[in-house]
Design an enzyme around this catalytic site. Structure first.
Site, mmCIF file in Angstrom:
data_model
loop_
_atom_site.group_PDB
_atom_site.id
_atom_site.type_symbol
_atom_site.label_atom_id
_atom_site.label_comp_id
_atom_site.label_asym_id
_atom_site.label_seq_id
_atom_site.Cartn_x
_atom_site.Cartn_y
_atom_site.Cartn_z
ATOM 1 N N ASP A 1 29.262 43.496 46.108
ATOM 2 C CA ASP A 1 27.988 44.035 45.608
ATOM 3 C C ASP A 1 26.871 43.997 46.649
ATOM 4 O O ASP A 1 25.698 43.843 46.313
ATOM 5 C CB ASP A 1 27.524 43.283 44.342
ATOM 6 N N LYS B 1 27.551 48.487 49.428
ATOM 7 C CA LYS B 1 28.496 49.324 50.181
ATOM 8 C C LYS B 1 28.428 50.782 49.725
ATOM 9 O O LYS B 1 28.540 51.696 50.534
ATOM 10 C CB LYS B 1 29.933 48.798 49.998
ATOM 11 N N GLY C 1 32.441 48.223 41.676
ATOM 12 C CA GLY C 1 31.406 49.071 41.097
ATOM 13 C C GLY C 1 30.423 49.387 42.201
ATOM 14 O O GLY C 1 29.708 48.504 42.667
ATOM 15 N N HIS C 2 30.475 50.602 42.708
ATOM 16 C CA HIS C 2 29.625 50.984 43.839
ATOM 17 C C HIS C 2 28.521 51.922 43.343
ATOM 18 O O HIS C 2 28.802 53.023 42.873
ATOM 19 C CB HIS C 2 30.466 51.656 44.932
ATOM 20 N N GLN D 1 34.815 45.025 47.225
ATOM 21 C CA GLN D 1 34.667 43.560 47.211
ATOM 22 C C GLN D 1 34.014 43.086 48.524
ATOM 23 O O GLN D 1 33.237 43.829 49.101
ATOM 24 C CB GLN D 1 36.016 42.862 46.954
#
Ligand code: GDP
Ligand code: IMO
Ligand code: MG
Length: 441
Positions: free
Chosen positions: A13, A16, A40-41, A223
């Site tokens: 988080d 990225k 979750g990007h 990650q």
């Protein structure tokens, strides 16, 4: 042509998605190389705000080839939903390609993830519950179902049903689970998977051909380094390798092609799930970081644990990945703090550590040794050049560079695409032998 790897330098988080979206204004191919929909990007650009889980964050540039690489594990129902959601918002999915070698997350993986966590009780890992660990475990055990299996529909169905029967036995007998709905669930997964057939490609060959045509490639990690299966805070890690070394494996291009490796790090630290976190703040300051930084998980909505920047961990990430540049994100979140603490060393009993301790039981007990720096107490979200930043902000950045010995390539001062500063190198002291951070894009 340059191949740039975007790697999380902390516990995920770090931003990225934002950095990848921004760089894909210029990159021509973007590849997610590991992880699954545990990721979750978040991307905020002219089209709006998006949370991506499997689709690479370069998808908003219609000229970019967006590849889900062989190192990724794919829940076909989630990917189907994500594609439909993006198309529904007018995003062109023509550039999406999926590696035939990527493994599929199936309903039994999700069930196993939950029951294994429940069995761990207080010692749970705090997984996202998306079936990631069991899917990678089956991949290693050579019991996986792959995207390319879909190409032979009858064989695919047979493989799914045979594997389901074996897994149902384990779930029922070893974990006392009701498996009566598994068959129906598998039908839903088979249908979703078959709808993805048009996207399947030999993506390693596609990337290779793109490189031969002189195209620039970005490899997007999920990650972060401290969640890495080998190099992270095991067992409180994910089940893949986010580190740069795996970018080559997970995309199918040789390591000699990798030219730049950017470590993405927040200007402070967060972690979701269980496991050691030396600079965690469980007090009002931690709450303030969470509130100002809006630190709630993109995938699960869980509140993220927050703390000061940990330079011992960042130096470690720089070493393990071989960072050539740093992207400092969420610097604006520190705008209102009077003073800022930065961890430069750990202590444990009477020992002081400059590096990560050699054993997890020590790491889980270390205390941070902090240095304190003055805050800048002003709004930096409008800064678009290093010259726009207050002296205290530059001092904070220089402190990081000096400690980590990697130049800063990019500074992010807000969630939106334009809220950043591209740093003309050499911005601050460049370490001896370090590569130029901002090259080629
Ligand atoms: P990722 O998993 O590394 O892509 O990061 P996430 O998207 O899970 O979390 C990063 C969060 O910070 C998202 O909500 C982003 O919109 C937000 N964000 C990214 N960069 C910045 C920044 O520079 N400032 C602020 N305030 N928010 C940012
Ligand atoms: P992005 O790509 C933050 C964490 C989980 C848990 C551990 C194992 O958005 O940075 P898993 O479901 O992977 O078996 O969970 O890893 N985790 C993440 N934390 N960001 C992520 O992805 C994460 N993906 C997994 O919270 O602690
Ligand atoms: Mg995330």
């Amino acid at each position: 042509m340059p191949v740039l790897v975007v790697v999380g330098a902390q516990w995920g988080d770090e931003g990225k998605g934002k950095v990848t979206d921004l760089l894909c204004e210029q990159a021509e191919v973007v590849v997610r190389y590991q992880g699954g929909n545990n990721a979750g990007h978040t991307v905020e650009n002219l089209r709006g705000k998006f949370a991506l889980h499997l689709v690479p964050s370069g998808i908003f540039n219609p000229n970019v080839l967006s590849v889900i690489g062989n190192g990724v594990v794919i829940d076909p129902t989630v990917l189907r939903g994500e594609i439909d959601g993006l198309e529904g918002r007018g995003v062109n999915m023509r550039g999406l390609k999926i590696a035939g070698k990527a493994h599929l997350i199936m309903p039994w993986h999700i069930m196993l993830d939950h029951v294994q966590e429940a069995r761990l009780g207080k010692g749970k890992i705090g997984t996202t519950g998306r079936g990631i660990g069991p899917c990678y475990a089956d991949k290693a055990a050579r019991q996986g179902v792959r995207m390319q299996d879909i190409i032979d529909p009858a064989g695919f169905r047979q493989k799914v049903m045979d594997t389901m029967a074996a897994k149902a036995e384990v779930l029922a007998k070893a974990y006392d689970q009701d498996v009566s709905h598994l068959k129906e669930e598998c039908e839903r997964y088979i249908e979703a998977a078959e709808s993805l057939r048009p996207y399947i490609e030999d993506t390693a060959l596609l990337i290779w051909n793109s490189l031969r045509e002189g195209k620039s490639v970005l490899l997007e990690g999920a990650q972060g380094t401290l969640l890495d299966l080998d190099h992270g805070t095991y067992p409180y890690v994910t089940s893949s390798n986010p580190v740069a070394g795996y970018a080559s494996v997970g995309s199918g291009i040789g390591p000699t092609h990798l030219s730049d490796i950017w470590g993405i790090t927040k200007a402070y630290t967060t972690r979701v799930g269980e496991g050691p976190f030396p600079t965690e703040l469980t007090d009002a300051t931690g709450d303030r970081l969470r509130e100002v930084g809006n630190e709630f998980g993109t995938t699960t909505g869980r509140p993220r644990r927050c703390g000061w920047l940990d330079l011992v961990a960042l130096r470690y990430a720089a070493r393990i990945n071989g960072f050539t540049g740093l992207c400092i994100t969420k610097l604006d979140v520190l705008d209102s703090f009077d003073t800022l603490k930065v961890c430069t060393k750990y202590k444990w009993n009477d020992k002081v550590f400059d590096e990560l301790p050699p054993a997890q039981h020590i790491f889980s007990q270390v205390e941070p040794i902090y240095e304190e720096l003055p805050g800048w107490k002003s709004d930096i979200t409008g800064a678009r050049s290093v010259k726009d930043l207050p002296d205290e902000t530059i001092d904070y950045l220089n402190f990081i560079v000096k400690n980590v010995q990697v130049p800063i390539s990019l500074i992010s001062v807000g969630p939106k695409r334009e809220e950043h500063i591209k740093v003309p190198h050499p911005y601050a002291e460049r370490s001896q032998g370090a590569q130029s951070g901002y090259g080629g894009y």
